[in-house]
Design a protein around this motif. Structure first.
Motif, short mmCIF file in Angstrom:
data_model
loop_
_atom_site.label_atom_id
_atom_site.label_comp_id
_atom_site.label_asym_id
_atom_site.label_seq_id
_atom_site.Cartn_x
_atom_site.Cartn_y
_atom_site.Cartn_z
N TYR A 31 0.83 -1.22 0.00
CA TYR A 31 0.00 0.00 0.00
C TYR A 31 0.86 1.26 0.00
O TYR A 31 0.57 2.23 -0.72
CB TYR A 31 -0.91 -0.01 1.22
N TYR A 32 1.90 1.26 0.80
CA TYR A 32 2.72 2.48 0.94
C TYR A 32 3.82 2.60 -0.09
O TYR A 32 4.21 3.71 -0.46
CB TYR A 32 3.33 2.53 2.34
N PHE A 33 4.37 1.46 -0.56
CA PHE A 33 5.57 1.53 -1.40
C PHE A 33 5.40 0.90 -2.78
O PHE A 33 6.27 1.08 -3.64
CB PHE A 33 6.75 0.87 -0.68
N GLY A 34 4.32 0.14 -3.02
CA GLY A 34 4.12 -0.48 -4.33
C GLY A 34 5.29 -1.36 -4.74
O GLY A 34 5.75 -2.19 -3.95
N THR A 35 5.76 -1.16 -5.97
CA THR A 35 6.93 -1.91 -6.45
C THR A 35 8.11 -0.96 -6.71
O THR A 35 8.91 -1.18 -7.62
CB THR A 35 6.60 -2.69 -7.75
N SER A 36 8.19 0.08 -5.92
CA SER A 36 9.24 1.08 -6.10
C SER A 36 10.62 0.50 -5.81
O SER A 36 10.76 -0.56 -5.19
CB SER A 36 8.99 2.27 -5.17
N ARG A 37 11.65 1.22 -6.24
CA ARG A 37 13.02 0.79 -5.96
C ARG A 37 13.30 0.81 -4.46
O ARG A 37 14.09 0.00 -3.96
CB ARG A 37 14.00 1.72 -6.69
N GLU A 38 12.64 1.71 -3.75
CA GLU A 38 12.82 1.77 -2.30
C GLU A 38 12.44 0.45 -1.63
O GLU A 38 13.16 -0.04 -0.76
CB GLU A 38 11.95 2.91 -1.71
N VAL A 39 11.29 -0.10 -2.02
CA VAL A 39 10.85 -1.33 -1.37
C VAL A 39 11.76 -2.50 -1.77
O VAL A 39 11.96 -3.44 -0.99
CB VAL A 39 9.37 -1.62 -1.70
N GLU A 40 12.33 -2.44 -2.97
CA GLU A 40 13.28 -3.48 -3.37
C GLU A 40 14.53 -3.40 -2.51
O GLU A 40 15.11 -4.44 -2.12
CB GLU A 40 13.62 -3.33 -4.86
N LEU A 336 -3.74 -6.87 -3.06
CA LEU A 336 -2.69 -5.85 -3.01
C LEU A 336 -3.01 -4.54 -3.71
O LEU A 336 -2.40 -3.51 -3.39
CB LEU A 336 -1.40 -6.43 -3.60
N GLU A 337 -3.91 -4.54 -4.70
CA GLU A 337 -4.05 -3.36 -5.56
C GLU A 337 -4.79 -2.22 -4.87
O GLU A 337 -6.01 -2.08 -4.99
CB GLU A 337 -4.77 -3.74 -6.86
N ARG A 338 -4.04 -1.42 -4.17
CA ARG A 338 -4.56 -0.21 -3.52
C ARG A 338 -3.38 0.67 -3.13
O ARG A 338 -2.25 0.19 -3.05
CB ARG A 338 -5.41 -0.56 -2.30
N GLY A 339 -3.63 1.94 -2.91
CA GLY A 339 -2.55 2.85 -2.54
C GLY A 339 -1.51 2.96 -3.65
O GLY A 339 -1.83 3.19 -4.82
N ALA A 340 -0.24 2.76 -3.29
CA ALA A 340 0.86 2.88 -4.24
C ALA A 340 0.97 1.67 -5.16
O ALA A 340 1.72 1.70 -6.14
CB ALA A 340 2.18 3.06 -3.49
N PHE A 341 0.23 0.60 -4.87
CA PHE A 341 0.28 -0.61 -5.69
C PHE A 341 -0.76 -0.47 -6.80
O PHE A 341 -1.96 -0.58 -6.58
CB PHE A 341 0.00 -1.84 -4.83
#
Length: 440
Positions: A31-40, A336-341
């Motif tokens: 929700y908060y980070f999606g698939t961003s590089r940060e979460v990776e 999962l599909e909500r927020g940043a996702f």
């Protein structure tokens, strides 16, 4: 309902709550980070500290319990000193080694992340290693309570850890008014600290005083290093068992941004299904199989009804896996599909999950067979099986990448590795049966 029946359901309920809380943690991260590089970056940084704390917990506690079983006062206090000092040595050594070697870990585990992002990875990793310090420090307390028959703190560890993670991360993001991956790392540390505090509070006052007394008399060097030496085999085995996933992260980091995150979300859904099936099965079957082994003097043959039950569970896992393969997109979207996702994240994750799900049957079967090997006190075979699985995973992944399968190589190589592990465990059990049934 009797008190005994209520207690028999208490631990499975806590374990289930832990699985649900762990999965809810994944939903929050999505929700908060999606698939961003940060979460990776967080996924890579969190990987080894998690493996060397939570994943080895059950096996390490079993090692520690052996030193606490003698209940005569003198031998018990001696064993307790070994457990407390040995556990502290493990926690300190693992944490310091993890913090110091974080730059090398970043290079090895995420070669596709470089520059300022690698510096962020090193910083986040060092924060996450503090989490492992707290979790490992709680293991001696957990072992002591297990000897006393108080298993609920250990059973609730996953729930407490995931709940504290989510609460702290949400609080920090809300207070700051923005998302930062350091908040997830802080949540991880809070989760580890919560586990340690839970175990400390759950100790009986008498045992709390006895642990305090151990700090005034250090065991001999030979005694203190006995436990770390025994735990090393557990750590090495777990590293090989988890090595395939670490390879996947390393390879995915070199692919299109978002691939590594999608693989991790897919893993989370797959492992949630596997954990529910395998854990619930082990809760029901493990005590019965253990009693059968105890009555028959470690006779290798498993009664027919247990074989049928295991076959039925694995067949159910195969069917669920096939269903997930065809329903991957709606499942990912719903969960999962909500927020940043976003929808594009759903498409990418569903593509991976549709192939990951094919491995659910062999994965569940391997988890159940592993428990049977442990019940027969043949843990030594697991290291060989883990090494074989790691090698096959690496070879299969390299071959699939060379053949041009791209990101699909990651889940397909998992299928190959889990099938080989399942067959290896069958081979171990068959070999034990042949050896023990051979006439003298």
């Amino acid at each position: 309902m009797s008190v005994r029946i209520k207690k028999s359901f208490f631990v499975p309920i806590l374990v289930t709550m832990g699985l649900v809380a762990g999965f809810f943690r994944e939903i929050l991260i999505a929700y908060y980070f999606g698939t961003s590089r940060e979460v990776e970056i967080f996924r890579v940084a969190f990987a080894l500290p998690s493996i060397l704390s939570e994943s080895i917990a059950v096996s390490v506690v079993s090692v520690l319990i052996r030193n606490l079983v003698p209940m005569r006062r003198g031998s018990f206090m001696s064993g307790l000193r070994q457990v407390v000092w040995g556990g502290g040595l493990i926690a300190t050594g693992v944490t310091l080694l993890g913090i110091v070697s974080m730059p090398a870990q970043a290079l090895l585990l995420a070669p596709g992340i470089s520059g300022a992002q690698r510096e962020l990875l090193v910083m986040i990793g060092r924060i996450c290693w503090v989490m492992s310090l707290f979790v490992i420090m709680a293991l001696p307390l957990r072992a002591l309570m297990s000897v006393r028959g108080r298993v609920w703190p250990g059973a609730s560890s996953t729930f407490v850890r995931s709940a504290a993670f989510g609460i702290v991360m949400i609080a920090l993001i809300t207070a700051a008014g923005e998302t930062a991956i350091s908040f997830a790392a802080s949540g991880a540390v809070a989760g580890g600290l919560a586990v340690l505090v839970l175990h400390a509070l759950a100790l009986a006052p008498t045992d709390r005083r006895r642990i305090a007394l151990t700090f005034f008399k250090r065991p001999s060097l030979d005694e203190m290093y006995t436990i770390p030496a025994a735990v090393m085999s557990v750590i090495v085995t777990q590293l090989f068992l988890s090595g395939g996933r670490m390879i996947d992260r390393a390879v995915a980091s070199t692919m299109h941004p978002g691939t590594l995150a999608a693989v991790e979300y897919s893993y989370a859904i797959l492992m949630a299904a596997a954990a529910i099936l395998a854990t619930s099965s082990n809760i029901v079957l493990a005590p019965k199989i253990a009693k059968n082994i105890s009555r028959s003097g470690m006779h290798p043959n498993i009664p027919r009804q247990f074989k049928l039950a295991i076959f039925g569970i694995c067949a159910c896992a195969v069917l669920i896996g096939l269903s997930l393969t065809f329903l991957a997109r709606p499942v990912v979207s719903c969960v999962l599909e909500r927020g940043a996702f976003t929808e594009s994240d759903t498409i990418l994750t569903a593509e991976i999950l549709s192939l990951h799900a094919l491995a659910l049957g062999p994965l569940v079967c391997s988890l159940i067979l592993t428990q049977i090997v442990i019940l027969r006190d043949m843990q030594g075979y697991l290291l060989g099986v883990a090494v074989v699985k790691f090698i096959i995973k690496a070879v299969a992944l390299a071959a699939l990448l060379e053949a041009g399968f791209g990101a699909a190589s990651l889940p397909l190589s998992l299928l190959v590795a889990e099938c080989c592990m399942m067959l290896s465990l069958f081979g171990v059990l068959a070999r034990l049966s042949h050896q023990r049934c051979r006439p003298v």
